[in-house]
Design an enzyme around this catalytic site. Structure first.
Site, PDB file in Angstrom:
ATOM      1  N   CYS A  57       0.764  -1.179  -0.114  1.00  0.00           N
ATOM      2  CA  CYS A  57      -0.086   0.135   0.018  1.00  0.00           C
ATOM      3  C   CYS A  57       0.927   1.250  -0.009  1.00  0.00           C
ATOM      4  O   CYS A  57       1.405   1.601  -1.069  1.00  0.00           O
ATOM      5  CB  CYS A  57      -0.983   0.004   0.970  1.00  0.00           C
ATOM      6  SG  CYS A  57      -2.312   0.929   0.962  1.00  0.00           S
TER       7      CYS A  57
ATOM      8  N   GLU B 205      -1.567  -9.320   3.261  1.00  0.00           N
ATOM      9  CA  GLU B 205      -1.548  -9.619   4.708  1.00  0.00           C
ATOM     10  C   GLU B 205      -2.893 -10.230   5.491  1.00  0.00           C
ATOM     11  O   GLU B 205      -3.046 -10.841   6.396  1.00  0.00           O
ATOM     12  CB  GLU B 205      -0.870  -8.566   5.735  1.00  0.00           C
ATOM     13  CG  GLU B 205      -1.613  -7.346   6.127  1.00  0.00           C
ATOM     14  CD  GLU B 205      -1.280  -6.382   4.953  1.00  0.00           C
ATOM     15  OE1 GLU B 205      -0.959  -6.643   3.910  1.00  0.00           O
ATOM     16  OE2 GLU B 205      -1.463  -5.033   5.271  1.00  0.00           O
TER      17      GLU B 205
ATOM     18  N   HIS C 173      -3.670  -4.930   0.466  1.00  0.00           N
ATOM     19  CA  HIS C 173      -3.060  -5.946   1.575  1.00  0.00           C
ATOM     20  C   HIS C 173      -3.148  -7.221   1.638  1.00  0.00           C
ATOM     21  O   HIS C 173      -4.144  -7.768   2.063  1.00  0.00           O
ATOM     22  CB  HIS C 173      -3.921  -5.212   2.698  1.00  0.00           C
ATOM     23  CG  HIS C 173      -3.671  -3.710   2.954  1.00  0.00           C
ATOM     24  ND1 HIS C 173      -2.814  -3.210   3.858  1.00  0.00           N
ATOM     25  CD2 HIS C 173      -4.265  -2.728   2.322  1.00  0.00           C
ATOM     26  CE1 HIS C 173      -2.790  -1.789   3.747  1.00  0.00           C
ATOM     27  NE2 HIS C 173      -3.698  -1.594   3.141  1.00  0.00           N
TER      28      HIS C 173
HETATM   29  N1  GLN Z   1      -1.911   6.384   2.896  1.00  0.00           N
HETATM   30  C1  GLN Z   1      -1.891   5.862   1.439  1.00  0.00           C
HETATM   31  C2  GLN Z   1      -3.424   6.169   0.727  1.00  0.00           C
HETATM   32  O1  GLN Z   1      -4.420   6.389   1.564  1.00  0.00           O
HETATM   33  C3  GLN Z   1      -1.886   4.415   1.735  1.00  0.00           C
HETATM   34  C4  GLN Z   1      -2.672   3.875   2.674  1.00  0.00           C
HETATM   35  C5  GLN Z   1      -2.157   2.479   3.189  1.00  0.00           C
HETATM   36  O2  GLN Z   1      -1.041   2.205   3.347  1.00  0.00           O
HETATM   37  N2  GLN Z   1      -2.992   1.584   3.800  1.00  0.00           N
HETATM   38  O3  GLN Z   1      -3.540   5.731  -0.194  1.00  0.00           O
END
Ligand code: GLN
Length: 536
Positions: free
Chosen positions: A383, A511, A509
């Site tokens: 992310c 995970e 994600h």
């Molecule tokens: N802050 C980034 C976004 O909102 C990444 C979010 C995250 O790592 N879950 O796109």
């Protein structure tokens, strides 16, 4: 027609005794005997969900397939049961009050005074029972967050008291988890805190049916019978939960203690088959057999708070066992990374840059990406970690000076990561990100396709910003390629480097979907690449 049976799990003496692990372990045993089981968490805080909470408050925010931002215990439920949870599996006081107040505004209470009893407790009871009836589970395990005696959990305990009465003895039971502390000065295990916390439950009209006692030493028959006598339970319903080397041993320990048998007996359910837990035991065996150490550096900003990265840590436990290696995951503070990147990172066989929000630590994360890219160390960016990889490549390989995400620098000259179109009109913070499961198509000749061994995948998301497709051609021509794309929206979901042994950034994600029985392909492939890097 079979009726759903309800198990309530409460906690006493202190928090952090591991109600989530006990609930998951019991659920695992019942599932292995052939029952359909789900676990629900009731959280006694007023936030609607943990989505807006700082990880320092409750650790990681877990995300379900249907896009609920939930307590991290739901991650344990899924990792143990290998069955997805949903919105309905995590209820907070905020959600309860919100729906009661909405009903009041609509006039649904017909002029009545709206009160904690019956209106709030009815809403709690409804949330518990509807999970069982809607999905037709044989057993619903409801874990009540907090500790008995907290003001916040009183309405929940009251709802449990009422439900036990309404559902009847054979249809619902209460398991109370407490601590038996060991006093090293007098070399004694003490049962008084347990007695007191059961008294507190009794004051609220709830008699526990089974007690699970957390302890660091084996409980003697004497201790068990003392607890049984003071707390009105049978001695065989006093269950020892001794400290284990891994949470994944707990189902086996609970099976030895016959927790599942006691529960089924009390709920008048058939024992069906003996839980064999074949795959589970293979996993534990592999874990025990593995000795080769692989060092992975996790660059993030909550280094003193492993709960903030719970699912990533557990995913490596699964991937490690699967690849028969021991993964030593070390947290590295992104904020302390400046000109010392080499010293901090050169000993790792793989580098991960963690998810996150806001600009704190971002420049350190970008330095870590650069180090992994230039030194050909296996890299996984999750992310925000993927977004950092894109920024780094723009700045250092494409001459896009000061390239950035508009999250960190609103007027950057090169917004290579930008707010998603649908996010531009949103002002509220709660529950408004791109959340939950979305499809992704993988490209030929990619590490992603090699890992998943199929072209169409679904992964869970939690973000507002995204790769800016205006730059896609430039990136692809110069060696950073999009190997996973959302087929409906063309959003870039995975990037890889052509000229690197294993370098991947994922906007989703992975995970959240790794379980004991199904270790996640990306974590497995990354582990394999790190092992290769170590042995080269
Ligand atoms: N802050 C980034 C976004 O909102 C990444 C979010 C995250 O790592 N879950 O796109």
């Amino acid at each position: 027609m079979s009726v759903t049976k309800y198990i309530f799990v409460t906690g006493g003496v202190t928090s952090s005794l591991g109600k989530g692990i006990i609930s998951s372990s019991l659920a695992k045993l019942l599932q292995a005997r052939g029952y359909s089981v789900t676990i629900q968490k009731l959280d006694p805080y007023i936030n609607i969900d943990p989505g807006t909470l700082n990880p320092y408050e409750h650790g990681e925010c877990y995300v379900t397939e249907d896009g609920a931002e939930t307590d991290l215990d739901l991650g344990h439920y899924e990792r143990f049961l290998n069955v997805p949870t949903s919105q309905a599996n995590n209820v907070t006081t905020g959600k309860i009050y919100q729906s009661v107040i909405n009903k009041e505004r609509k006039g649904d209470y017909l002029g009545k005074t709206v009160q904690i009893i019956p209106h709030i407790t009815d809403e709690i009871k409804y949330r518990i029972k509807s999970l069982g009836s809607k999905y037709k589970y044989d057993v619903v395990i409801t874990e009540i967050g907090g500790t008995v005696g907290d003001i916040e959990s009183l309405p929940y305990i009251e709802a449990v008291r009422q439900l036990k009465w309404e559902l009847g003895n054979k249809n619902s039971i209460v398991i109370h988890l407490t601590l038996v502390p060991y006093l090293s000065a007098s070399k004694e295990l003490k049962t008084k805190p347990t007695q007191h916390s059961v008294k507190l439950l009794l004051e609220n009209g709830v008699q526990p049916d089974i007690l699970v006692l957390r302890t660091e030493k084996t409980l003697s028959t004497e201790i068990r019978s003392k607890v049984a006598r003071f707390c009105n339970v049978n001695i065989n319903s006093v269950i020892e939960s001794i400290d284990a080397s891994t949470i994944y041993e707990v189902p086996i320990l609970m099976q030895k203690e016959k927790l599942d048998i006691r529960v089924l007996d009390k709920l008048d359910l058939d024992l069906k088959q003996e839980p064999k837990l074949v795959q589970w035991k293979i996993f534990l065996e592999k874990r025990k057999k593995s000795h080769e150490e692989i060092k992975i550096g996790l660059v993030g900003k909550y280094i003193e708070l492993p709960d903030a990265y719970k699912s990533i840590i557990e995913s490596f436990v699964h991937a490690g066992a699967y690849n028969e290696v021991v993964i030593k995951l070390e947290m590295i503070d992104a904020e302390k990374m400046s000109n010392n990147t080499k010293d901090k990172l050169e000993n790792f066989h793989g580098i991960i840059v963690a998810p996150g929000f806001g600009h704190r630590g971002i420049e350190g994360k970008i330095k870590a990406v650069q180090f992994a890219r230039e030194n050909k160390i296996p890299f996984l960016g999750i992310c925000l970690g993927m977004q950092c990889a894109v920024i780094e490549f723009g700045r250092n390989m494409l001459n896009l000076n000061d390239a950035n995400s508009t999250e960190m620098h609103r007027s950057t000259p090169f917004p290579v990561i930008d707010l998603m179109e649908e996010q531009k009109s949103i002002t509220d913070l709660g529950g408004t990100m791109r959340l939950g499961s979305y499809p992704c198509e993988l490209q030929e000749n990619s590490h992603a396709l090699a890992a998943y061994e199929k072209k169409s995948i679904n992964e869970r998301h939690r973000h507002r910003y995204e790769f800016n497709n205006a730059y896609l051609d430039l990136y692809q021509k110069n060696g950073m390629v999009a190997t996973g794309i959302n087929p409906a929206t063309n959003l870039v979901e995975i990037i890889e480097l052509k000229d690197h042994p294993w370098f991947m950034g994922v906007q989703f994600h992975p995970e959240y979907k790794s379980t004991v029985v199904n270790p996640h392909p990306i974590f497995s492939a990354f582990t394999k690449a790190a092992k290769k890097h170590k042995n080269k």
